[in-house]
Design an enzyme around this catalytic site. Sequence first.
Site, PDB file in Angstrom:
ATOM      1  N   GLY A  70       0.764  -1.239   0.000  1.00 58.32           N
ATOM      2  CA  GLY A  70       0.000   0.000   0.000  1.00 58.32           C
ATOM      3  C   GLY A  70       0.793   1.285   0.000  1.00 58.32           C
ATOM      4  O   GLY A  70       0.220   2.373  -0.121  1.00 58.32           O
TER       5      GLY A  70
ATOM      6  N   PRO B  51       4.657  -5.237  -0.461  1.00 59.54           N
ATOM      7  CA  PRO B  51       4.676  -4.057  -1.328  1.00 59.54           C
ATOM      8  C   PRO B  51       4.641  -4.453  -2.806  1.00 59.54           C
ATOM      9  O   PRO B  51       5.265  -5.432  -3.197  1.00 59.54           O
ATOM     10  CB  PRO B  51       6.018  -3.400  -0.994  1.00 59.54           C
ATOM     11  N   GLY B  52       3.899  -3.710  -3.592  1.00 60.72           N
ATOM     12  CA  GLY B  52       3.869  -3.933  -5.036  1.00 60.72           C
ATOM     13  C   GLY B  52       4.330  -2.677  -5.747  1.00 60.72           C
ATOM     14  O   GLY B  52       5.433  -2.578  -6.277  1.00 60.72           O
TER      15      GLY B  52
ATOM     16  N   CYS C 179     -11.677   3.105 -29.432  1.00 62.53           N
ATOM     17  CA  CYS C 179     -12.960   3.739 -29.739  1.00 62.53           C
ATOM     18  C   CYS C 179     -13.777   4.000 -28.487  1.00 62.53           C
ATOM     19  O   CYS C 179     -14.859   3.428 -28.295  1.00 62.53           O
ATOM     20  CB  CYS C 179     -13.728   2.863 -30.718  1.00 62.53           C
ATOM     21  N   GLU C 180     -13.247   4.803 -27.604  1.00 63.64           N
ATOM     22  CA  GLU C 180     -13.961   5.209 -26.386  1.00 63.64           C
ATOM     23  C   GLU C 180     -13.458   6.579 -25.986  1.00 63.64           C
ATOM     24  O   GLU C 180     -12.249   6.831 -26.045  1.00 63.64           O
ATOM     25  CB  GLU C 180     -13.628   4.261 -25.214  1.00 63.64           C
TER      26      GLU C 180
ATOM     27  N   TYR D 182       1.051  -1.856 -12.219  1.00 62.51           N
ATOM     28  CA  TYR D 182      -0.327  -1.803 -12.722  1.00 62.51           C
ATOM     29  C   TYR D 182      -0.386  -1.186 -14.115  1.00 62.51           C
ATOM     30  O   TYR D 182      -1.351  -0.520 -14.477  1.00 62.51           O
ATOM     31  CB  TYR D 182      -1.245  -1.085 -11.718  1.00 62.51           C
TER      32      TYR D 182
HETATM   33  N1  LLP Z   1      -1.491  -7.101  -0.876  1.00 62.07           N
HETATM   34  C1  LLP Z   1      -2.772  -7.224  -1.261  1.00 62.07           C
HETATM   35  C2  LLP Z   1      -3.612  -8.196  -0.582  1.00 62.07           C
HETATM   36  C3  LLP Z   1      -3.277  -6.422  -2.287  1.00 62.07           C
HETATM   37  O1  LLP Z   1      -4.536  -6.544  -2.662  1.00 62.07           O
HETATM   38  C4  LLP Z   1      -2.426  -5.482  -2.941  1.00 62.07           C
HETATM   39  C5  LLP Z   1      -2.934  -4.625  -4.024  1.00 62.07           C
HETATM   40  C6  LLP Z   1      -1.082  -5.413  -2.519  1.00 62.07           C
HETATM   41  C7  LLP Z   1      -0.651  -6.218  -1.474  1.00 62.07           C
HETATM   42  C8  LLP Z   1      -0.090  -4.470  -3.144  1.00 62.07           C
HETATM   43  O2  LLP Z   1      -0.448  -3.149  -2.970  1.00 62.07           O
HETATM   44  P1  LLP Z   1       0.568  -1.968  -3.373  1.00 62.07           P
HETATM   45  O3  LLP Z   1       1.783  -2.073  -2.492  1.00 62.07           O
HETATM   46  O4  LLP Z   1       0.914  -2.161  -4.797  1.00 62.07           O
HETATM   47  O5  LLP Z   1      -0.196  -0.724  -3.138  1.00 62.07           O
HETATM   48  N2  LLP Z   1      -4.669  -1.262  -9.925  1.00 62.07           N
HETATM   49  C9  LLP Z   1      -4.551  -0.257  -8.886  1.00 62.07           C
HETATM   50  C10 LLP Z   1      -3.973  -0.816  -7.615  1.00 62.07           C
HETATM   51  C11 LLP Z   1      -4.743  -1.995  -7.067  1.00 62.07           C
HETATM   52  C12 LLP Z   1      -4.118  -2.614  -5.846  1.00 62.07           C
HETATM   53  C13 LLP Z   1      -4.727  -3.922  -5.529  1.00 62.07           C
HETATM   54  N3  LLP Z   1      -4.160  -4.621  -4.401  1.00 62.07           N
HETATM   55  C14 LLP Z   1      -3.753   0.920  -9.428  1.00 62.07           C
HETATM   56  O6  LLP Z   1      -3.356   0.903 -10.594  1.00 62.07           O
HETATM   57  O7  LLP Z   1      -3.568   1.912  -8.720  1.00 62.07           O
END
Ligand code: LLP
Length: 414
Positions: free
Chosen positions: A239, A274-275, A342-343, A371
């Site tokens: 997050g 973390p992602g 086309c949107e 993402y």
């Molecule tokens: N853990 C869980 C259970 C999650 O659902 C997620 C992201 C993460 C970790 C990693 O979160 P991060 O560190 O990346 O914030 N598509 C959206 C973001 C969706 C996130 C979904 N879950 C965007 O492009 O902003």
Amino acid sequence: MHEFKFKNKRLFCEDVRIEDLVKKINTPLYVYSYNTLVGHLLKIKNAFKQLNPLICYSVKANSNLSILKVLIDKGSGLDIVSGGELFRALKAGCPAEKIVYASVGKTDSEIELAIKKKILFFNVESLPELANINRIARKLKKKVNVALRINPDVEPKTHHFITTGKLTNKFGIDFDNAEKIINLGSVFSNILIKGIHIHIGSQIAQSKPFVEAIKKVLKFIKRINSRNSEIEYLNIGGGLGIIYDNETPQTAADYAKKIVPLLKGSGLKIIMEPGRFIAGNSGIMITKVLYVKKTPLKNFVIVDAGMNDLIRPALYGAYHKIEQVHKIAKGRMKADIVGPICESGDFLAKERMMPKVKEGDLLAVMSAGAYGFSMASNYNSRLRPAEVLVKKNKYRLIRKRDKYEDLIRQEIIC
Ligand code: LLP
């Protein structure tokens, strides 16, 4: 911090000139920096070293096998949310004991596969899911480790589509029900509830909501562990926000300064997921200007990448900085930067002050490493882009551009 820099008005990824990559591979193109990717993993690792957490990079942010492998080689585990992500994680060489599996809708076959592969944890999101995992584990004569995903009901102050820790969201289990489930204890004979998991949302800029959520779960764990449970692990999710524009998100060090004191001495083993923090600023998307169209009301810069290649602006109104790859334009203009789809929702930027570009110019959509490709689709039967990983002055193609045959590979003409 990232390694996409201008040298003599030309954009480089590490020591590779973006225009040289485009000459060889064309556009649209995702370009990733190895050093930025690894650098961000290490930033979290170092900031949290007192806790020695297991960092499980969130595969959904960028699931390319080479990206996963780079992180696995540096000791990362993986957070997955589907059978497909489990398949990728194992293909990329992730040890099963470093894989954690969340998702509100795990199917029987996904659960069975994950049990057989002996992953570290299921992050369980409801009572019926727990009962189902127990049933499948019994059938397979296995004991399965789970963490209960708690919904701590905190406001993370981010886009409502990526808020996950409020009771109005579908994720996790509220404290009362979690306690009831733990009290059921031996009813689930093939399950060991060993951990608690939280993930309150994404692109969160401040520590406050994390602190609030962690304090709540620590209190909860203390209470239940003093009675009948043996929670050993706390997974604090992902997050962390990154810089897209002029945001000032907490750094990994700021975040750790607030979180480490709460967790140190708790005796719990810590997992993090973390992602975006790792992948977000490690990648950019390169696109070419096809046409500059002037209407009575607006300028449109029409480029060869659309919402199918990068959906974040269309889906969340997300802002991505857009740079000219060779800064040669004289003067500036205001324009919508749009794709060929086309949107009307197909845009990368709206009403953007930008250099006066012309046909054939290259643009770089910044902070597109998370993402970006992982949410790309073939909508409008468009070919998903190629992906390249750069390390110093070398680059590797890590995903070929789709071909027309790929579009119809699974289809059957009746
Ligand atoms: N853990 C869980 C259970 C999650 O659902 C997620 C992201 C993460 C970790 C990693 O979160 P991060 O560190 O990346 O914030 N598509 C959206 C973001 C969706 C996130 C979904 N879950 C965007 O492009 O902003």
